[in-house]
Design a protein around this motif. Structure first.
Motif, PDB file in Angstrom:
ATOM      1  N   LEU A   9      14.449  -1.591  -4.238  1.00 44.99           N
ATOM      2  CA  LEU A   9      14.013  -0.576  -2.934  1.00 44.99           C
ATOM      3  C   LEU A   9      13.623   0.445  -3.053  1.00 44.99           C
ATOM      4  N   MET A  10      12.744   1.717  -2.979  1.00 48.67           N
ATOM      5  CA  MET A  10      12.761   2.285  -3.061  1.00 48.67           C
ATOM      6  C   MET A  10      11.957   3.840  -1.604  1.00 48.67           C
ATOM      7  N   GLY A  11      12.104   5.060  -1.810  1.00 50.52           N
ATOM      8  CA  GLY A  11      11.280   5.482   0.069  1.00 50.52           C
ATOM      9  C   GLY A  11       9.848   6.218  -1.629  1.00 50.52           C
ATOM     10  N   LEU A  12       9.322   6.471   0.008  1.00 48.43           N
ATOM     11  CA  LEU A  12       7.830   7.045  -0.268  1.00 48.43           C
ATOM     12  C   LEU A  12       8.355   7.639  -1.609  1.00 48.43           C
ATOM     13  N   THR A  13       8.582   8.762  -1.587  1.00 43.06           N
ATOM     14  CA  THR A  13       9.124   9.762  -2.601  1.00 43.06           C
ATOM     15  C   THR A  13       9.135   9.700  -3.687  1.00 43.06           C
ATOM     16  N   TRP A  14       9.996   8.420  -3.593  1.00 42.83           N
ATOM     17  CA  TRP A  14      10.675   8.206  -5.347  1.00 42.83           C
ATOM     18  C   TRP A  14       9.109   7.787  -6.219  1.00 42.83           C
ATOM     19  N   VAL A  15       8.236   7.067  -5.639  1.00 42.67           N
ATOM     20  CA  VAL A  15       7.835   6.604  -6.077  1.00 42.67           C
ATOM     21  C   VAL A  15       7.064   6.705  -7.575  1.00 42.67           C
ATOM     22  N   ARG A  16       6.771   8.072  -7.700  1.00 41.40           N
ATOM     23  CA  ARG A  16       6.401   8.679  -8.778  1.00 41.40           C
ATOM     24  C   ARG A  16       7.646   8.760  -9.671  1.00 41.40           C
ATOM     25  N   THR A  17       8.397   9.458  -9.441  1.00 39.26           N
ATOM     26  CA  THR A  17       9.469   9.127 -10.383  1.00 39.26           C
ATOM     27  C   THR A  17      10.186   8.038 -10.907  1.00 39.26           C
ATOM     28  N   PHE A  18       9.435   6.779  -9.841  1.00 36.38           N
ATOM     29  CA  PHE A  18      10.251   6.212 -10.326  1.00 36.38           C
ATOM     30  C   PHE A  18       9.003   5.193 -11.538  1.00 36.38           C
ATOM     31  N   ALA A  19       7.657   5.464 -11.147  1.00 31.80           N
ATOM     32  CA  ALA A  19       7.014   5.713 -12.242  1.00 31.80           C
ATOM     33  C   ALA A  19       7.031   5.796 -13.696  1.00 31.80           C
ATOM     34  N   SER A  20       6.823   7.136 -12.992  1.00 35.23           N
ATOM     35  CA  SER A  20       7.359   7.976 -14.306  1.00 35.23           C
ATOM     36  C   SER A  20       8.596   7.229 -15.395  1.00 35.23           C
ATOM     37  N   LEU A  21       9.369   6.793 -15.164  1.00 37.08           N
ATOM     38  CA  LEU A  21      10.774   6.542 -15.455  1.00 37.08           C
ATOM     39  C   LEU A  21      11.039   5.453 -16.369  1.00 37.08           C
ATOM     40  N   ARG A  66       7.706   4.117 -17.351  1.00 38.54           N
ATOM     41  CA  ARG A  66       6.832   4.533 -17.910  1.00 38.54           C
ATOM     42  C   ARG A  66       7.602   5.049 -19.631  1.00 38.54           C
ATOM     43  N   GLU A  67       9.192   6.160 -19.261  1.00 44.03           N
ATOM     44  CA  GLU A  67       8.856   6.124 -20.269  1.00 44.03           C
ATOM     45  C   GLU A  67      10.037   4.921 -21.400  1.00 44.03           C
ATOM     46  N   GLU A  68      10.430   3.835 -19.870  1.00 45.52           N
ATOM     47  CA  GLU A  68      11.077   2.720 -20.887  1.00 45.52           C
ATOM     48  C   GLU A  68      10.188   1.925 -21.766  1.00 45.52           C
ATOM     49  N   ASP A  69       8.479   2.085 -21.752  1.00 40.40           N
ATOM     50  CA  ASP A  69       7.558   1.443 -22.402  1.00 40.40           C
ATOM     51  C   ASP A  69       7.463   0.469 -21.411  1.00 40.40           C
ATOM     52  N   PHE A  70       6.987   0.753 -20.303  1.00 39.35           N
ATOM     53  CA  PHE A  70       7.156  -1.315 -19.346  1.00 39.35           C
ATOM     54  C   PHE A  70       5.163  -1.565 -19.507  1.00 39.35           C
ATOM     55  N   LEU A  71       5.297  -2.979 -19.066  1.00 39.15           N
ATOM     56  CA  LEU A  71       3.527  -2.615 -18.459  1.00 39.15           C
ATOM     57  C   LEU A  71       3.733  -3.173 -17.887  1.00 39.15           C
ATOM     58  N   ILE A  72       2.553  -2.712 -16.537  1.00 33.42           N
ATOM     59  CA  ILE A  72       2.921  -2.676 -15.169  1.00 33.42           C
ATOM     60  C   ILE A  72       1.805  -4.220 -15.299  1.00 33.42           C
ATOM     61  N   GLU A  73       2.070  -4.878 -14.688  1.00 31.08           N
ATOM     62  CA  GLU A  73       1.206  -6.444 -14.244  1.00 31.08           C
ATOM     63  C   GLU A  73       0.653  -5.906 -13.029  1.00 31.08           C
ATOM     64  N   SER A  74       0.883  -5.720 -11.526  1.00 30.18           N
ATOM     65  CA  SER A  74      -0.240  -5.579 -10.510  1.00 30.18           C
ATOM     66  C   SER A  74       0.927  -4.553  -9.722  1.00 30.18           C
ATOM     67  N   VAL A  75       0.304  -4.036  -8.955  1.00 33.38           N
ATOM     68  CA  VAL A  75       0.174  -3.478  -7.348  1.00 33.38           C
ATOM     69  C   VAL A  75      -0.545  -4.052  -6.500  1.00 33.38           C
ATOM     70  N   THR A  76       0.154  -4.154  -5.135  1.00 31.95           N
ATOM     71  CA  THR A  76       0.278  -5.462  -4.548  1.00 31.95           C
ATOM     72  C   THR A  76       0.326  -5.118  -2.900  1.00 31.95           C
ATOM     73  N   ALA A  77       0.632  -5.669  -1.885  1.00 33.16           N
ATOM     74  CA  ALA A  77       0.599  -4.580  -1.090  1.00 33.16           C
ATOM     75  C   ALA A  77       0.841  -6.248   0.370  1.00 33.16           C
ATOM     76  N   VAL A  78       1.650  -5.980   1.143  1.00 36.03           N
ATOM     77  CA  VAL A  78       2.207  -7.431   1.921  1.00 36.03           C
ATOM     78  C   VAL A  78       1.468  -6.408   3.363  1.00 36.03           C
ATOM     79  N   ASP A  79       1.238  -7.492   4.499  1.00 34.47           N
ATOM     80  CA  ASP A  79       1.050  -6.885   5.295  1.00 34.47           C
ATOM     81  C   ASP A  79       2.459  -7.589   6.200  1.00 34.47           C
TER      82      ASP A  79
END
Lengths: 335, 371, 170
Positions: C30-42, C44-57
């Motif tokens: 669970l992260m704050g909005l400002t941390w999304v990109r930091t999290f994604a970069s990290l 990505r460094e670990e060679d993770f594969l993106i599966e999906s991005v989705t949302a829940v209302d």
């Protein structure tokens, strides 16, 4: 061969006969193509209409004729209508000089080969016009491909035919056949190479698979004839099959000894002999067509750059070397 | 982004599709061409969009099951398998009989072979060879006959149920499957002889559409596309589910990274699937095919993510439930969606004919992408 | 799991191990909005594969949900970020993970969440002229409170409610 003033009536009658032959030939070839492809693909092919489905193409022809000829709104109407005719008529005219037998030849021209080639060159013009006049991007792509392909492939085609002409020293188709007699040109090494090159380029000239780039249906939907419906498409279709018989007929007369059997020259007189000769000629020509159909249903399509590379880097050098070697051989040994 | 044509440059905008023989359905690709060269290819999707995710929020779990097979008509059983496993994950008390799991795997793998055969034919059709599709449909027909016998359907299978499968098989059917495995093994060399070694074919697919390892990860490619780039990622092995841990099979990969690599991987996968089917038939236990106590009304709470290996790659169901009979949110992660998104980067500057080859090598099923 | 340890080092990211058999996820973030990109970069460094991005209302906030998996080891990361219903903006990760490009466009289509700095936010799946039509937004009578659906928010509701609010409004 004696040259007389052409008998207009004879030519008109012959032309009508030739048109009839072309229609029948196309109908039969379409049926053959469908049957052969069906058997290659382990399915029965047409069998419902008439015995062995023989009447299928007749029905298909009727269907094509009954269909509305749609001309796209932005198309150039006159050119659009002209293109199918232009692709259909020249091969028929060219067939008039083909020696099916000793007598069964409408007009034996001294420049027979040249006449045929100049008429065959009109095919690319027809495709270009069709592609341009359709005002459709796929058609345009097909036309552009066709021009590049046909112009490139005409060079090795001419060079390989030139080898035969050089070898036998005449442009007259009847004399070319007689000059070979039983010893077909394809039995000589130069003739063999020239024949292979001719056959490959011939397939490219008729836009048959694996060189069917102008109409590559998986890339260009239908290429240059995307917008044609009814008999507009039908005439292109007829033109393609007429071109096939023309290419095979030239190959037969120049490389495969025309109406002669291997090592046996058939010089008998009379209707029966002539009939045998015609049958032999047609057998050879249709065998070549069968090979074309066979290849079409076996191979994938080549890519555009590969097609041109094959022509410029392989076929043209080989045919040039072959021609030069043949010329040297004739000078040295006296062919 | 669909760029506006630049009038200073002599480029041609070509709309490939939505009705085009090589887009395998209603996919549109906007091409900016310089002659035969593709400068930019922008896929436009959504023509077959049916909003399955919203239907999933309206129907109950069992009711939605019929929909999943409609997404990927090529490999409907693996889509069903994923959905059923996701629902069963929310029901920890449910014990699925082993025989049912085996039958699920056998039918799913048969379906995978059928799907790869369909791809093989369509791929060669894209490359201009008409005949192979009729050969592969010959074998596919045999599979469909077998599947029809047990599932009652030939394309959009709805065979699995929460707690098992809907129909049992008999010995004759198992013998039929084994006979098919033997027949298919005999036919594979024929396919290789006809197509794989053909010089025109190899020239068309070798070094075309290179996807590096890094690109595959960044774009989330899965299935034969990522394995064709040398990454042995297969959900069946990486994240074992069902009875796959008990079976012995390899994950074929190829270091070629091009269309040929993906072609090789798919053929090797057909052989591995045949191995799986053979082992599963040999091990097939006796017993019931439905769990004894299956809740009539499924009222779950919480969220699950269930990944399975579909014929085209990793398929994921994300289901969030609020305790009512239908999910609060249902997300379906489909493999071809991610696989296709790489197209724009992959096809910059290649020939129109290569674009067709690249799209063919992805094994696209458009209704699956559109959902 | 290595990734869990690395994620715990980030201050704006709360990573916990999840119960894999019941959820299918190993690491729940669970992260704050400002941390999304930091999290994604990290990740990505670990060679993770993106599966999906989705949302829940949901009420009071919508949730954007990322799924990543690792091709070599068994590890799935589910990352959540809360987006205010009235603002509907979230940073894009499409430059870090180009594969997220289409997923983010899809989320915009279905939920109307705009991803900032995304190269192209035109509708992808829905018709181009229906920019304001978002089919997956819940109707008034159907919408639920986030913690009623997701256990993750139940636990934290009591202790970290205030902290959560603070992050979201950043």
């Amino acid at each position: 061969m004696q040259i007389e003033s052409p008998n207009i009536l004879l030519i008109v009658v012959a032309a009508v006969v030739m048109v009839l032959y072309v229609f029948t030939n196309s109908a039969v070839l379409v049926w053959v193509e469908r049957k052969v492809s069906a058997h290659i693909q382990r399915r029965p092919g047409p069998f419902e209409v008439g015995p062995f489905g023989l009447l299928q193409t007749a029905i298909d022809g009727l269907k094509l004729m009954a269909k509305q000829l749609i001309i796209p709104g932005k198309a150039d109407k006159r050119l659009f209508m002209l293109a199918p005719v232009l692709s259909f008529v020249p091969p028929i005219a060219a067939l008039l000089t083909v020696p099916f037998g000793k007598v069964v030849q409408v007009q034996n021209l001294d420049i027979g080969i040249l006449f045929i080639l100049s008429l065959a060159a009109l095919n690319v013009l027809a495709i270009l016009i069709a592609g341009w006049a359709s005002a459709n991007k796929y058609s345009l792509f097909g036309a552009v491909r066709s021009v590049a392909q046909n112009i490139a492939y005409e060079i090795p085609l001419l060079l390989s035919l030139l080898t035969a002409v050089l070898w036998m020293g005449t442009l007259n188709l009847g004399e070319l056949v007689d000059a070979q007699g039983g010893f077909w040109f394809v039995f000589t090494p130069f003739g063999f190479v020239a024949f292979l090159i001719y056959f490959v380029t011939g397939m490219a000239e008729t836009n048959r698979a694996p060189f069917d780039l102008p109409e590559a249906e998986s890339e260009l939907t239908a290429g240059f004839h995307t917008e044609y419906s009814g008999m507009g498409f039908g005439l292109f279709f007829l033109g393609e099959y007429t071109n096939m018989i023309l290419v095979s007929a030239i190959a037969t007369s120049l490389f495969l000894g025309g109406y002669n059997l291997p090592f046996v020259t058939l010089n008998g007189e009379g209707v029966l002999w002539e009939l045998i000769r015609v049958l032999i000629f047609l057998a050879k020509a249709y065998f070549l067509i069968f090979v074309m159909i066979w290849m079409r249903w076996t191979f994938p399509r080549v890519r555009f750059d590969q097609l041109l590379n094959l022509c410029w880097k392989v076929l043209i050098p080989f045919s040039l070397v072959n021609l030069a070697a043949a010329a040297i051989w004739i000078k040295a040994v006296g062919g | 982004m669909i760029q506006k044509p630049d009038p200073t440059q002599e480029t041609l905008v070509l709309n490939m599709g939505p009705q085009h023989p090589s887009t395998h359905g209603v996919l549109r690709v906007v091409l900016h061409c310089d002659g035969e060269y593709v400068l930019d290819a922008e896929p436009v999707i959504g023509y077959g969009h049916r909003m399955h995710e919203l239907i999933g929020e309206v129907r109950d779990h069992r009711g939605f099951y019929a929909n999943v097979g409609r997404m990927d008509y090529g490999g409907a059983l693996s889509f069903g398998h994923g959905h059923i496993l996701a629902v069963e994950r929310m029901l920890p008390d449910l014990e699925v009989p082993e025989r049912a799991e085996y039958l699920r795997v056998i039918t799913t793998e048969l379906n995978r072979v059928a799907s790869h055969l369909l791809w093989f034919g369509a791929f060669l059709l894209d490359l201009g060879a008409f005949t192979p599709i009729l050969y592969s449909f010959d074998d596919r027909e045999a599979i469909l006959d077998l599947l029809e016998h047990v599932t009652g359907a030939r394309l959009t299978f709805s065979y699995m149920r929460v707690g098992g499968v809907c129909a049992d098989v008999d010995k004759d059917w198992c013998d039929g499957v084994l006979a098919f495995v033997k027949r298919m093994r005999d036919r594979i060399p024929m396919y290789h002889k006809l197509v794989s070694g053909n010089i025109i074919f190899r020239k068309r697919v070798e070094d075309v559409g290179l996807i590096t390892r890094d690109m595959a990860l960044k774009y989330g490619c899965t299935g034969p596309v990522i394995r064709g780039s040398g990454i042995p990622y297969d959900v069946r092995r990486s994240e074992p589910y069902s009875i796959y841990p008990e079976l012995d099979f390899d994950i074929p990969t190829s270091e070629r990274c091009d269309c040929m690599g993906r072609y090789d991987v798919r053929w090797a996968e057909i052989e591995q699937s045949l191995r799986i089917i053979e082992q599963a038939i040999a091990k097939l236990p006796e017993g019931p095919v439905m769990a004894e106590k299956v809740p009539k009304v499924i009222k779950a709470k919480g969220e699950v993510y269930q990944a399975v290996e579909a014929a085209r790659g990793s398929l994921g169901y994300y289901i969030a439930c609020d305790g009512s009979t239908s999910p609060y949110r249902m997300k379906i992660r489909v493999p071809s969606y991610s696989n296709l998104s790489i197209l724009k980067e992959l096809t910059r500057g290649i020939l129109l004919s290569d674009l067709v080859a690249v799209m063919g090598s992805f094994d696209l099923v458009i209704p699956e992408i559109d959902r | 799991m290595k990734i869990l340890d690395r994620l715990k080092e980030l201050e704006g990211v709360e990573a916990i191990a999840s119960d894999y058999p019941s959820t299918g996820v190993h690491v729940d973030v669970l992260m704050g909005l400002t941390w999304v990109r930091t999290f994604a970069s990290l990740i990505r460094e670990e060679d993770f594969l993106i599966e999906s991005v989705t949302a829940v209302d949901a009420e009071p906030n919508m949730m954007v949900l990322y799924h990543f998996t690792h091709p070599d080891e068994l590890c799935r990361v589910a990352a959540r970020v809360l987006v205010e219903r009235s603002v509907k903006r979230c940073p894009t990760i499409s430059d870090i993970y180009p594969g997220a490009n289409w997923h983010e466009r899809e989320v915009r289509d279905f939920f109307g969440i705009v991803f900032e700095d995304h190269p192209d936010m035109t509708p992808l799946i829905l018709p181009e002229d229906q920019v304001d039509f978002h089919p997956l937004l819940k109707k008034e009578n159907k919408i639920k409170i986030l913690s009623e659906v997701f256990d993750r928010f139940v636990e934290e509701k009591a202790e970290e409610a205030s902290a959560n609010e603070g992050e979201v409004s950043e």
